[in-house]
Design a protein around this motif. Structure first.
Motif, PDB file in Angstrom:
ATOM      1  N   MET A   1      37.669  40.356  34.775  1.00  0.00           N
ATOM      2  CA  MET A   1      36.402  41.111  34.704  1.00  0.00           C
ATOM      3  C   MET A   1      35.672  40.812  33.398  1.00  0.00           C
ATOM      4  SD  MET A   1      35.262  43.557  36.859  1.00  0.00           S
ATOM      5  CE  MET A   1      34.831  45.089  36.023  1.00  0.00           C
ATOM      6  N   LEU A   2      34.376  40.610  33.512  1.00  0.00           N
ATOM      7  CA  LEU A   2      33.585  40.463  32.294  1.00  0.00           C
ATOM      8  C   LEU A   2      33.209  41.849  31.783  1.00  0.00           C
ATOM      9  CD1 LEU A   2      31.176  37.485  33.082  1.00  0.00           C
ATOM     10  CD2 LEU A   2      33.552  37.479  32.325  1.00  0.00           C
ATOM     11  N   PRO A   3      32.994  41.966  30.470  1.00  0.00           N
ATOM     12  CA  PRO A   3      32.521  43.252  29.948  1.00  0.00           C
ATOM     13  C   PRO A   3      31.120  43.550  30.488  1.00  0.00           C
ATOM     14  CG  PRO A   3      32.718  41.600  28.197  1.00  0.00           C
ATOM     15  CD  PRO A   3      33.173  40.949  29.456  1.00  0.00           C
ATOM     16  N   LYS A   4      30.612  44.697  30.144  1.00  0.00           N
ATOM     17  CA  LYS A   4      29.244  45.041  30.564  1.00  0.00           C
ATOM     18  C   LYS A   4      28.231  44.504  29.553  1.00  0.00           C
ATOM     19  CE  LYS A   4      29.850  49.622  31.225  1.00  0.00           C
ATOM     20  NZ  LYS A   4      31.306  49.825  31.212  1.00  0.00           N
ATOM     21  N   ARG A   5      27.050  44.193  30.033  1.00  0.00           N
ATOM     22  CA  ARG A   5      25.966  43.771  29.137  1.00  0.00           C
ATOM     23  C   ARG A   5      25.778  44.800  28.028  1.00  0.00           C
ATOM     24  NH1 ARG A   5      23.472  42.390  25.749  1.00  0.00           N
ATOM     25  NH2 ARG A   5      21.592  41.133  25.570  1.00  0.00           N
ATOM     26  N   SER A   6      25.903  46.073  28.406  1.00  0.00           N
ATOM     27  CA  SER A   6      25.635  47.152  27.447  1.00  0.00           C
ATOM     28  C   SER A   6      26.749  47.297  26.402  1.00  0.00           C
ATOM     29  CB  SER A   6      25.431  48.473  28.192  1.00  0.00           C
ATOM     30  OG  SER A   6      26.569  48.734  28.992  1.00  0.00           O
ATOM     31  N   ASP A   7      27.849  46.539  26.562  1.00  0.00           N
ATOM     32  CA  ASP A   7      28.872  46.535  25.507  1.00  0.00           C
ATOM     33  C   ASP A   7      28.403  45.730  24.291  1.00  0.00           C
ATOM     34  OD1 ASP A   7      30.515  47.991  27.125  1.00  0.00           O
ATOM     35  OD2 ASP A   7      31.682  46.270  27.843  1.00  0.00           O
ATOM     36  N   PHE A   8      27.313  44.984  24.460  1.00  0.00           N
ATOM     37  CA  PHE A   8      26.777  44.159  23.364  1.00  0.00           C
ATOM     38  C   PHE A   8      25.379  44.656  23.010  1.00  0.00           C
ATOM     39  CE2 PHE A   8      30.103  41.700  25.234  1.00  0.00           C
ATOM     40  CZ  PHE A   8      30.642  40.955  24.181  1.00  0.00           C
ATOM     41  N   PRO A   9      24.944  44.420  21.769  1.00  0.00           N
ATOM     42  CA  PRO A   9      23.614  44.892  21.366  1.00  0.00           C
ATOM     43  C   PRO A   9      22.521  44.232  22.219  1.00  0.00           C
ATOM     44  CG  PRO A   9      24.870  44.073  19.474  1.00  0.00           C
ATOM     45  CD  PRO A   9      25.664  43.748  20.691  1.00  0.00           C
ATOM     46  N   PRO A  10      21.378  44.884  22.363  1.00  0.00           N
ATOM     47  CA  PRO A  10      20.313  44.378  23.231  1.00  0.00           C
ATOM     48  C   PRO A  10      19.874  42.953  22.895  1.00  0.00           C
ATOM     49  CG  PRO A  10      19.792  46.597  22.457  1.00  0.00           C
ATOM     50  CD  PRO A  10      21.062  46.185  21.774  1.00  0.00           C
ATOM     51  N   GLY A  11      19.792  42.585  21.625  1.00  0.00           N
ATOM     52  CA  GLY A  11      19.307  41.243  21.281  1.00  0.00           C
ATOM     53  C   GLY A  11      20.374  40.161  21.330  1.00  0.00           C
ATOM     54  N   ARG A 367      39.282  31.685  35.268  1.00  0.00           N
ATOM     55  CA  ARG A 367      38.215  31.454  34.288  1.00  0.00           C
ATOM     56  C   ARG A 367      37.468  32.761  33.986  1.00  0.00           C
ATOM     57  NH1 ARG A 367      35.932  27.319  36.324  1.00  0.00           N
ATOM     58  NH2 ARG A 367      36.653  25.761  34.828  1.00  0.00           N
ATOM     59  N   VAL A 368      37.260  33.568  35.009  1.00  0.00           N
ATOM     60  CA  VAL A 368      36.576  34.853  34.780  1.00  0.00           C
ATOM     61  C   VAL A 368      37.409  35.687  33.797  1.00  0.00           C
ATOM     62  CG1 VAL A 368      35.711  36.969  35.846  1.00  0.00           C
ATOM     63  CG2 VAL A 368      35.511  34.777  37.067  1.00  0.00           C
ATOM     64  N   ALA A 369      38.724  35.682  34.008  1.00  0.00           N
ATOM     65  CA  ALA A 369      39.607  36.434  33.099  1.00  0.00           C
ATOM     66  C   ALA A 369      39.526  35.857  31.686  1.00  0.00           C
ATOM     67  CB  ALA A 369      41.044  36.390  33.609  1.00  0.00           C
ATOM     68  N   PHE A 370      39.533  34.537  31.584  1.00  0.00           N
ATOM     69  CA  PHE A 370      39.463  33.862  30.282  1.00  0.00           C
ATOM     70  C   PHE A 370      38.184  34.274  29.548  1.00  0.00           C
ATOM     71  CE2 PHE A 370      38.088  30.461  27.500  1.00  0.00           C
ATOM     72  CZ  PHE A 370      39.238  29.908  26.961  1.00  0.00           C
ATOM     73  N   ILE A 371      37.063  34.212  30.254  1.00  0.00           N
ATOM     74  CA  ILE A 371      35.787  34.537  29.607  1.00  0.00           C
ATOM     75  C   ILE A 371      35.772  36.007  29.187  1.00  0.00           C
ATOM     76  CG2 ILE A 371      33.285  34.680  29.911  1.00  0.00           C
ATOM     77  CD1 ILE A 371      33.572  32.392  32.004  1.00  0.00           C
ATOM     78  N   GLY A 372      36.222  36.874  30.085  1.00  0.00           N
ATOM     79  CA  GLY A 372      36.244  38.308  29.757  1.00  0.00           C
ATOM     80  C   GLY A 372      37.062  38.561  28.502  1.00  0.00           C
ATOM     81  N   ASP A 373      38.240  37.936  28.427  1.00  0.00           N
ATOM     82  CA  ASP A 373      39.113  38.162  27.268  1.00  0.00           C
ATOM     83  C   ASP A 373      38.470  37.645  25.981  1.00  0.00           C
ATOM     84  OD1 ASP A 373      40.956  39.335  28.894  1.00  0.00           O
ATOM     85  OD2 ASP A 373      42.249  37.562  29.078  1.00  0.00           O
ATOM     86  N   HIS A 374      37.767  36.507  26.062  1.00  0.00           N
ATOM     87  CA  HIS A 374      37.149  35.961  24.847  1.00  0.00           C
ATOM     88  C   HIS A 374      35.894  36.734  24.467  1.00  0.00           C
ATOM     89  CE1 HIS A 374      40.087  32.786  25.542  1.00  0.00           C
ATOM     90  NE2 HIS A 374      39.927  32.480  24.267  1.00  0.00           N
ATOM     91  N   SER A 427      32.828  32.415  38.417  1.00  0.00           N
ATOM     92  CA  SER A 427      32.496  32.747  37.014  1.00  0.00           C
ATOM     93  C   SER A 427      30.977  32.793  36.811  1.00  0.00           C
ATOM     94  CB  SER A 427      33.137  31.731  36.070  1.00  0.00           C
ATOM     95  OG  SER A 427      32.797  30.418  36.448  1.00  0.00           O
ATOM     96  N   TRP A 428      30.248  31.907  37.476  1.00  0.00           N
ATOM     97  CA  TRP A 428      28.777  31.929  37.413  1.00  0.00           C
ATOM     98  C   TRP A 428      28.267  33.241  38.005  1.00  0.00           C
ATOM     99  CZ3 TRP A 428      24.750  32.369  40.857  1.00  0.00           C
ATOM    100  CH2 TRP A 428      23.483  31.948  40.435  1.00  0.00           C
ATOM    101  N   HIS A 429      28.845  33.621  39.138  1.00  0.00           N
ATOM    102  CA  HIS A 429      28.426  34.879  39.775  1.00  0.00           C
ATOM    103  C   HIS A 429      28.787  36.079  38.898  1.00  0.00           C
ATOM    104  CE1 HIS A 429      26.965  33.242  43.569  1.00  0.00           C
ATOM    105  NE2 HIS A 429      27.973  32.392  43.533  1.00  0.00           N
ATOM    106  N   ALA A 430      29.917  35.964  38.191  1.00  0.00           N
ATOM    107  CA  ALA A 430      30.314  37.083  37.312  1.00  0.00           C
ATOM    108  C   ALA A 430      29.302  37.247  36.187  1.00  0.00           C
ATOM    109  CB  ALA A 430      31.719  36.837  36.755  1.00  0.00           C
ATOM    110  N   PHE A 431      28.856  36.122  35.607  1.00  0.00           N
ATOM    111  CA  PHE A 431      27.805  36.222  34.585  1.00  0.00           C
ATOM    112  C   PHE A 431      26.530  36.813  35.198  1.00  0.00           C
ATOM    113  CE2 PHE A 431      29.843  33.201  31.442  1.00  0.00           C
ATOM    114  CZ  PHE A 431      29.724  34.045  30.354  1.00  0.00           C
ATOM    115  N   ARG A 432      26.221  36.381  36.403  1.00  0.00           N
ATOM    116  CA  ARG A 432      24.999  36.883  37.036  1.00  0.00           C
ATOM    117  C   ARG A 432      25.078  38.398  37.250  1.00  0.00           C
ATOM    118  NH1 ARG A 432      20.521  35.220  40.354  1.00  0.00           N
ATOM    119  NH2 ARG A 432      20.224  36.711  42.018  1.00  0.00           N
ATOM    120  N   ARG A 433      26.269  38.874  37.639  1.00  0.00           N
ATOM    121  CA  ARG A 433      26.418  40.325  37.809  1.00  0.00           C
ATOM    122  C   ARG A 433      26.295  41.033  36.479  1.00  0.00           C
ATOM    123  NH1 ARG A 433      30.073  38.870  41.641  1.00  0.00           N
ATOM    124  NH2 ARG A 433      31.809  38.977  40.155  1.00  0.00           N
TER     125      ARG A 433
END
Ligand code: FCB
Length: 439
Positions: A1-11, A367-374, A427-433
């Motif tokens: 799972m990737l984190p949420k967009r809102s876990d990072f600052p807006p910019g 890969r989705v797990a890898f990206i989420g962890d990093h 992984s592309w779809h995960a980023f899109r979500r």
């Protein structure tokens, strides 16, 4: 799972990275031969004997690729311009190349992608390799002329510019270990290249700034170096490796002297008068790019300096055989900010996972797990005060992985090298979500 967009600052910027030689197709558009074309044409240098002649045919399919960037929800694209395309003989401009990059940058802006340009991602014109390439001090001037030419054409629209990608690879991997073009294994050649890459960076960034360019940086790679056992010899090997790989460049560009553990072997072979260059090398930086993939263990090897043998540890590995160790990213980001750059803006300019395609080429859940962890590891560094401003996944597309040819697949998007069809993976779809319009 990737984190949420809102876990990072807006910019905070999310993007993906590519490099010219790995995707464009060096046979197209009047590009001259680069040292990668000739290195790849030499038996034994590239696992499958392949080259970047066609690569992903991005030279013709760039609009599709930029659409994929936009549709994933990314806000920035890290790309490189090819020196051998822009200056086929190393010196004279190729108008077709400048027109290509001009359209590419406009295409990014039309799609809401901030252009992050890298001026050198390894495609040195063969004509300059003939003159000694990175071993020749004149490379600083050649590179500066090229950098100014690109900037005169694109600079008004670039969000950020990096001079060099991974000087450790340009110098050490290519002139001491012999794994990349020009494939030398020579301590004197390597030592000269270790200095000249930095001289080229400093000379070009000062010239670009004088031309009015802003937001200039450099992209360095870092790899955790740990002793393979608790012997004093292994500790010394890891320390030497750390000095050559993780300290040499960041120290020099931030005005610190070259590390002693690396100078022990490199110092005697540095070009005469190198000390006088160090002020030039420490040109002001607006940002630092950090590439991080893995760790290696180090032990003593008999024979010549650096007396170092590396090996893999027990952690799970990618298709490259690289150990997966996300906490290394947190550690480097904290260490870099603490010891070298303070609150200078930092970007993760590369991090990614190679994973073989299965029967369903879109299934890349590891890969989705890898990206989420990093991403979580990057966020952890921010929680400890690191001024991290963005994260670029390597890579948008499966592409030409240098000496490993077309076997390793790092892409968010699968590429069929026969039809050139692009197929987004999970992984592309995960980023899109995470980032896209429907989040
Ligand atoms: C980095 C390179 C990049 C790609 C990744 C996997 O060292 O900058 O071009 O090959 O590794």
């Amino acid at each position: 799972m990737l984190p949420k967009r809102s876990d990072f600052p807006p910019g905070f910027l999310f993007g993906a990275a590519t490099a010219a030689y790995q995707i464009e197709g060096s046979a197209f558009g009047g590009a001259g031969p680069s040292h990668w074309d000739t290195f790849a044409a030499t038996p034994g240098n590239v696992i499958d004997g392949s080259s970047g002649a066609r690569a992903c045919d991005h030279y013709h399919l760039w609009q599709t690729d930029l659409d994929l960037m936009r549709d994933a929800g990314f806000g920035a694209y890290r790309f490189s311009t090819s020196w051998a395309r822009v200056m086929p003989d190393g010196r004279a401009p190729n108008p077709e190349a400048l027109d290509f990059y001009d359209r590419l940058v406009d295409g990014m802006l039309e799609r809401g992608l901030q252009p992050f340009a890298t001026l050198y991602h390894w495609d040195l014109p063969a004509a300059l390799a003939d003159k000694g390439g990175w071993r020749n001090r004149d490379v600083a001037g050649w590179f500066t002329d090229y950098a100014r030419l690109v900037h005169a054409r694109l600079g008004d629209r670039l969000a950020a510019t990096a001079t060099l990608n991974e000087p450790w690879c340009i110098a050490w991997l290519s002139h001491f270990l012999g794994h990349h073009a020009p494939g030398l294994r020579d301590i004197r050649a390597a030592s000269r290249a270790m200095h000249h890459v930095l001289l080229a960076h400093g000379t070009a960034s000062r010239a670009l700034r004088a031309d009015g360019a802003g937001n200039l940086g450099i992209v360095l790679n870092f790899e955790t170096a740990q002793p393979r056992d608790d012997s004093a010899q292994a500790a010394a090997s890891a320390a030497t490796q750390d000095a050559i790989y993780n300290q040499w460049f960041i120290r020099a560009v931030t005005g610190q002297p070259y590390p002693e553990a690396a100078m022990a072997g490199i110092g005697p072979h540095l070009p005469e008068g190198w000390q006088q260059d160090m002020d030039l090398v420490a040109a002001p930086l607006d940002w630092l790019g950090v590439n991080y993939y893995t760790r290696k263990l180090h032990g003593h090897a008999p024979g010549h300096w650096p007396n170092n043998a590396d090996s893999d540890g027990p952690l799970p590995k990618t298709q490259m055989g690289w150990e997966i160790r996300p906490e290394g990213l947190t550690e480097f980001l904290i260490r870099l900010s603490r010891d070298h750059v303070g609150d200078l803006p930092v970007y993760v300019t590369e991090n990614g996972m190679s994973l073989a395609a299965g029967p369903d080429v879109t299934d890349d859940m590891p890969r989705v797990a890898f990206i989420g962890d990093h991403l979580r590891a990057a966020r952890a560094a921010m929680d400890q005060g690191v001024n991290l401003r963005g994260f670029f996944y390597w890579s948008l597309l499966d592409n030409y992985e240098w000496a490993f040819g077309y076997g390793p697949r790092f892409g968010l998007v699968h590429v069929d090298y026969t039809t050139m069809a692009r197929t987004p993976k999970a992984s592309w779809h995960a980023f899109r979500r995470m980032l896209g319009p429907d989040r």
